[in-house]
Design a protein around this motif. Sequence first.
Motif, PDB file in Angstrom:
ATOM      1  N   VAL A  88       0.706  -1.130   0.161  1.00 41.80           N
ATOM      2  CA  VAL A  88      -0.024   0.378   0.173  1.00 41.80           C
ATOM      3  C   VAL A  88       1.566   0.713   0.046  1.00 41.80           C
ATOM      4  CG1 VAL A  88      -1.232   1.113   1.061  1.00 41.80           C
ATOM      5  CG2 VAL A  88      -2.162  -0.676   0.927  1.00 41.80           C
ATOM      6  N   GLY A  89       0.758   1.637  -0.786  1.00 45.29           N
ATOM      7  CA  GLY A  89       1.532   3.196  -1.001  1.00 45.29           C
ATOM      8  C   GLY A  89       2.564   3.379  -1.685  1.00 45.29           C
ATOM      9  N   ASP A  90       2.687   2.243  -2.890  1.00 48.66           N
ATOM     10  CA  ASP A  90       3.870   1.705  -3.320  1.00 48.66           C
ATOM     11  C   ASP A  90       3.607   2.630  -4.858  1.00 48.66           C
ATOM     12  OD1 ASP A  90       5.666   0.709  -2.817  1.00 48.66           O
ATOM     13  OD2 ASP A  90       4.637  -1.082  -2.828  1.00 48.66           O
ATOM     14  N   THR A  91       4.354   3.313  -5.622  1.00 51.52           N
ATOM     15  CA  THR A  91       3.789   4.320  -7.386  1.00 51.52           C
ATOM     16  C   THR A  91       4.477   3.329  -8.034  1.00 51.52           C
ATOM     17  OG1 THR A  91       3.841   5.965  -5.653  1.00 51.52           O
ATOM     18  CG2 THR A  91       3.780   6.633  -8.079  1.00 51.52           C
ATOM     19  N   VAL A  92       3.766   3.495  -8.791  1.00 56.44           N
ATOM     20  CA  VAL A  92       3.818   2.883 -10.172  1.00 56.44           C
ATOM     21  C   VAL A  92       3.721   4.396 -10.935  1.00 56.44           C
ATOM     22  CG1 VAL A  92       3.629   0.910 -11.762  1.00 56.44           C
ATOM     23  CG2 VAL A  92       3.880   0.838  -9.538  1.00 56.44           C
ATOM     24  N   GLN A  93       5.138   4.139 -12.020  1.00 53.90           N
ATOM     25  CA  GLN A  93       4.913   4.864 -13.487  1.00 53.90           C
ATOM     26  C   GLN A  93       5.159   4.781 -14.244  1.00 53.90           C
ATOM     27  OE1 GLN A  93       7.897   5.633 -10.602  1.00 53.90           O
ATOM     28  NE2 GLN A  93       7.413   6.963  -9.439  1.00 53.90           N
ATOM     29  N   LEU A  94       4.054   5.171 -15.293  1.00 48.02           N
ATOM     30  CA  LEU A  94       4.042   4.705 -16.806  1.00 48.02           C
ATOM     31  C   LEU A  94       4.705   5.818 -17.334  1.00 48.02           C
ATOM     32  CD1 LEU A  94       0.312   2.980 -16.562  1.00 48.02           C
ATOM     33  CD2 LEU A  94       2.545   1.766 -15.914  1.00 48.02           C
ATOM     34  N   PHE A  95       6.005   5.729 -17.861  1.00 42.74           N
ATOM     35  CA  PHE A  95       6.799   6.589 -19.508  1.00 42.74           C
ATOM     36  C   PHE A  95       5.933   6.214 -20.506  1.00 42.74           C
ATOM     37  CE2 PHE A  95       8.830   6.480 -15.248  1.00 42.74           C
ATOM     38  CZ  PHE A  95       8.752   8.563 -14.888  1.00 42.74           C
ATOM     39  N   LEU A  96       4.750   6.088 -20.510  1.00 46.88           N
ATOM     40  CA  LEU A  96       4.236   5.637 -21.826  1.00 46.88           C
ATOM     41  C   LEU A  96       3.506   7.238 -22.375  1.00 46.88           C
ATOM     42  CD1 LEU A  96       2.988   2.413 -20.896  1.00 46.88           C
ATOM     43  CD2 LEU A  96       4.823   2.694 -21.799  1.00 46.88           C
ATOM     44  N   SER A  97       2.982   6.894 -23.479  1.00 38.26           N
ATOM     45  CA  SER A  97       1.840   7.590 -24.482  1.00 38.26           C
ATOM     46  C   SER A  97       0.986   7.172 -23.972  1.00 38.26           C
ATOM     47  CB  SER A  97       1.863   8.061 -25.822  1.00 38.26           C
ATOM     48  OG  SER A  97       1.783   6.841 -26.301  1.00 38.26           O
ATOM     49  N   GLU A  98      -0.289   7.645 -23.853  1.00 34.83           N
ATOM     50  CA  GLU A  98      -1.509   8.023 -23.177  1.00 34.83           C
ATOM     51  C   GLU A  98      -2.010   7.276 -24.673  1.00 34.83           C
ATOM     52  OE1 GLU A  98      -3.553   8.787 -20.791  1.00 34.83           O
ATOM     53  OE2 GLU A  98      -2.408  10.299 -19.602  1.00 34.83           O
ATOM     54  N   GLU A  99      -1.595   7.700 -25.633  1.00 35.04           N
ATOM     55  CA  GLU A  99      -2.381   6.163 -27.119  1.00 35.04           C
ATOM     56  C   GLU A  99      -1.882   4.953 -26.666  1.00 35.04           C
ATOM     57  OE1 GLU A  99      -1.798   6.070 -31.563  1.00 35.04           O
ATOM     58  OE2 GLU A  99      -1.062   7.809 -30.688  1.00 35.04           O
ATOM     59  N   THR A 100      -1.011   4.977 -26.519  1.00 30.85           N
ATOM     60  CA  THR A 100      -0.295   3.465 -25.958  1.00 30.85           C
ATOM     61  C   THR A 100      -0.890   2.785 -24.675  1.00 30.85           C
ATOM     62  OG1 THR A 100       2.111   4.030 -26.647  1.00 30.85           O
ATOM     63  CG2 THR A 100       2.281   2.070 -24.963  1.00 30.85           C
ATOM     64  N   ILE A 101      -1.197   3.202 -23.831  1.00 28.55           N
ATOM     65  CA  ILE A 101      -1.769   2.507 -23.203  1.00 28.55           C
ATOM     66  C   ILE A 101      -3.205   1.954 -23.152  1.00 28.55           C
ATOM     67  CG2 ILE A 101      -2.932   3.239 -20.481  1.00 28.55           C
ATOM     68  CD1 ILE A 101      -0.239   5.031 -19.542  1.00 28.55           C
ATOM     69  N   ALA A 102      -4.209   3.562 -23.766  1.00 30.04           N
ATOM     70  CA  ALA A 102      -5.852   3.479 -24.282  1.00 30.04           C
ATOM     71  C   ALA A 102      -5.368   2.290 -25.090  1.00 30.04           C
ATOM     72  CB  ALA A 102      -5.567   4.399 -24.985  1.00 30.04           C
ATOM     73  N   ASN A 103      -4.465   2.178 -26.235  1.00 24.66           N
ATOM     74  CA  ASN A 103      -4.828   1.032 -26.854  1.00 24.66           C
ATOM     75  C   ASN A 103      -4.219  -0.238 -26.593  1.00 24.66           C
ATOM     76  OD1 ASN A 103      -4.551   2.282 -29.146  1.00 24.66           O
ATOM     77  ND2 ASN A 103      -2.965   2.508 -29.524  1.00 24.66           N
ATOM     78  N   PHE A 104      -3.485  -0.418 -25.342  1.00 29.38           N
ATOM     79  CA  PHE A 104      -3.663  -1.622 -24.337  1.00 29.38           C
ATOM     80  C   PHE A 104      -4.558  -1.948 -23.248  1.00 29.38           C
ATOM     81  CE2 PHE A 104       1.079  -1.858 -26.260  1.00 29.38           C
ATOM     82  CZ  PHE A 104       0.880  -2.435 -26.791  1.00 29.38           C
ATOM     83  N   THR A 105      -6.033  -1.095 -23.439  1.00 39.16           N
ATOM     84  CA  THR A 105      -6.564  -1.047 -22.456  1.00 39.16           C
ATOM     85  C   THR A 105      -7.946  -1.271 -22.514  1.00 39.16           C
ATOM     86  OG1 THR A 105      -5.435   0.552 -21.224  1.00 39.16           O
ATOM     87  CG2 THR A 105      -7.622   0.324 -20.433  1.00 39.16           C
ATOM     88  N   GLU A 106      -8.394  -2.550 -22.512  1.00 32.92           N
ATOM     89  CA  GLU A 106      -9.781  -2.285 -23.054  1.00 32.92           C
ATOM     90  C   GLU A 106     -10.801  -1.282 -22.801  1.00 32.92           C
ATOM     91  OE1 GLU A 106     -13.130  -6.372 -22.964  1.00 32.92           O
ATOM     92  OE2 GLU A 106     -11.784  -5.759 -21.412  1.00 32.92           O
ATOM     93  N   LYS A 107     -11.149  -1.275 -23.443  1.00 32.31           N
ATOM     94  CA  LYS A 107     -11.864   0.026 -23.707  1.00 32.31           C
ATOM     95  C   LYS A 107     -13.910  -0.693 -22.898  1.00 32.31           C
ATOM     96  CE  LYS A 107      -9.984   3.056 -27.015  1.00 32.31           C
ATOM     97  NZ  LYS A 107      -8.405   2.144 -27.449  1.00 32.31           N
ATOM     98  N   LYS A 108     -13.843  -0.297 -22.113  1.00 33.09           N
ATOM     99  CA  LYS A 108     -15.414  -0.560 -20.955  1.00 33.09           C
ATOM    100  C   LYS A 108     -15.331  -0.599 -19.637  1.00 33.09           C
ATOM    101  CE  LYS A 108     -16.938  -5.385 -19.183  1.00 33.09           C
ATOM    102  NZ  LYS A 108     -16.455  -7.056 -18.567  1.00 33.09           N
ATOM    103  N   GLN A 109     -16.549   0.102 -19.855  1.00 27.19           N
ATOM    104  CA  GLN A 109     -17.350   0.911 -18.720  1.00 27.19           C
ATOM    105  C   GLN A 109     -18.057   0.087 -17.956  1.00 27.19           C
ATOM    106  OE1 GLN A 109     -14.933   3.658 -18.778  1.00 27.19           O
ATOM    107  NE2 GLN A 109     -17.042   4.495 -17.851  1.00 27.19           N
ATOM    108  N   ILE A 110     -18.040   0.052 -16.920  1.00 27.13           N
ATOM    109  CA  ILE A 110     -19.203  -0.903 -16.059  1.00 27.13           C
ATOM    110  C   ILE A 110     -20.150   0.036 -15.800  1.00 27.13           C
ATOM    111  CG2 ILE A 110     -20.022  -1.674 -13.543  1.00 27.13           C
ATOM    112  CD1 ILE A 110     -17.274  -2.981 -14.677  1.00 27.13           C
ATOM    113  N   PRO A 111     -21.295  -0.607 -16.520  1.00 24.28           N
ATOM    114  CA  PRO A 111     -22.997   0.013 -16.155  1.00 24.28           C
ATOM    115  C   PRO A 111     -23.615   0.101 -14.757  1.00 24.28           C
ATOM    116  CG  PRO A 111     -23.351  -1.990 -17.567  1.00 24.28           C
ATOM    117  CD  PRO A 111     -21.821  -2.327 -16.969  1.00 24.28           C
TER     118      PRO A 111
END
Length: 333
Positions: A55-78
């Motif tokens: 708890v409290g650890d920090t993970v930094q992603l030095f990646l473009s928003e586009e890269t993160i978005a492309n690798f993330t399923e675009k799913k919204q919980i209804p």
Amino acid sequence: MQEIIIKENDAGQRLDKMLAKYMNLAPKSFFYKMLRKKNITLNQKKAEGSEKLSVGDTVQLFLSEETIANFTEKKQIPIYRETLPILYEDAHIILINKPSGMLSQKAKEGDISAVERLHSHLLANGSFTQEDFKRFSPSICNRLDRNTSGILIAGKSLIGLQTMAELLKSRTIEKYYLCIVAGEVKKAAVIQGYLKKEKEKNLVTVVTNCRQKDTQAVWIETQYQPLAFHNKVSLLQIKLITGRSHQIRAHLASIGHPVIGDIKYGDPKINFIYQKKYAVQSQLLHAYRLKMPKLSGELAYLSEKEFIAPYPKEFADVIKGEQLVWQHGIPEG
């Protein structure tokens, strides 16, 4: 750059496992490559991916928003309008009084089960955000047949999910059911036998004897106690000594006391009578009570607590209409 602050539900798992949930479309090789290049760091330091998160650890992603978005399923919980019948809720667990007709978990794509309604509930009450679901998904720990009502246990936190799953696996949670069956049952008993499953038909058969080499047969024990009876109808309390699919329904049917409303193992003529008389639409089987074992650690506050789910209106209608004579008291539905 995106920064992920590790919360309680993320803690205890490996860094690479958490990343795989956060960017669930990315191959594992991508994460290890980014870790080597320090495009993904842990607490501003190079990491390998095998580190256990706190708890409290920090993970930094030095990646473009586009890269993160492309690798993330675009799913919204209804969020659904219908409210989920919550029996008990705290920071770690939720107990749901599942109505008959609701699936415990999805059977096919497009189903809206208790899991989806649980997620909707957590979003609606502010316990979770859409972002939180990327890293941890609360879930149901036990299952009930679609047409069985009663208590479903859900893990709201990682420790809640893991603890409840382990208690269910070890069978240290005491679970009791109510059912209304055909015939007058006047004495308590423990019935035993072997259960064989026909996967193609999703049916089970109970037999009293079994050949030693029959690997498809499993031993079952069911304990029942009559609570009320009259007019060739009985209300039973059931305690499962073993827990198998369809065990209660098949076992009671095998001794001549089928659950009223059960279309698989019940008596069609009796079911028709109760459908006409009381509009019984599903099997009169209800997971009504559970008792926690003695617990330690973070969930010690639940030690030996007992929870009771009121039975559905169909139960009350039959009990009242058939004027059942009570032998033992239970909380009214």
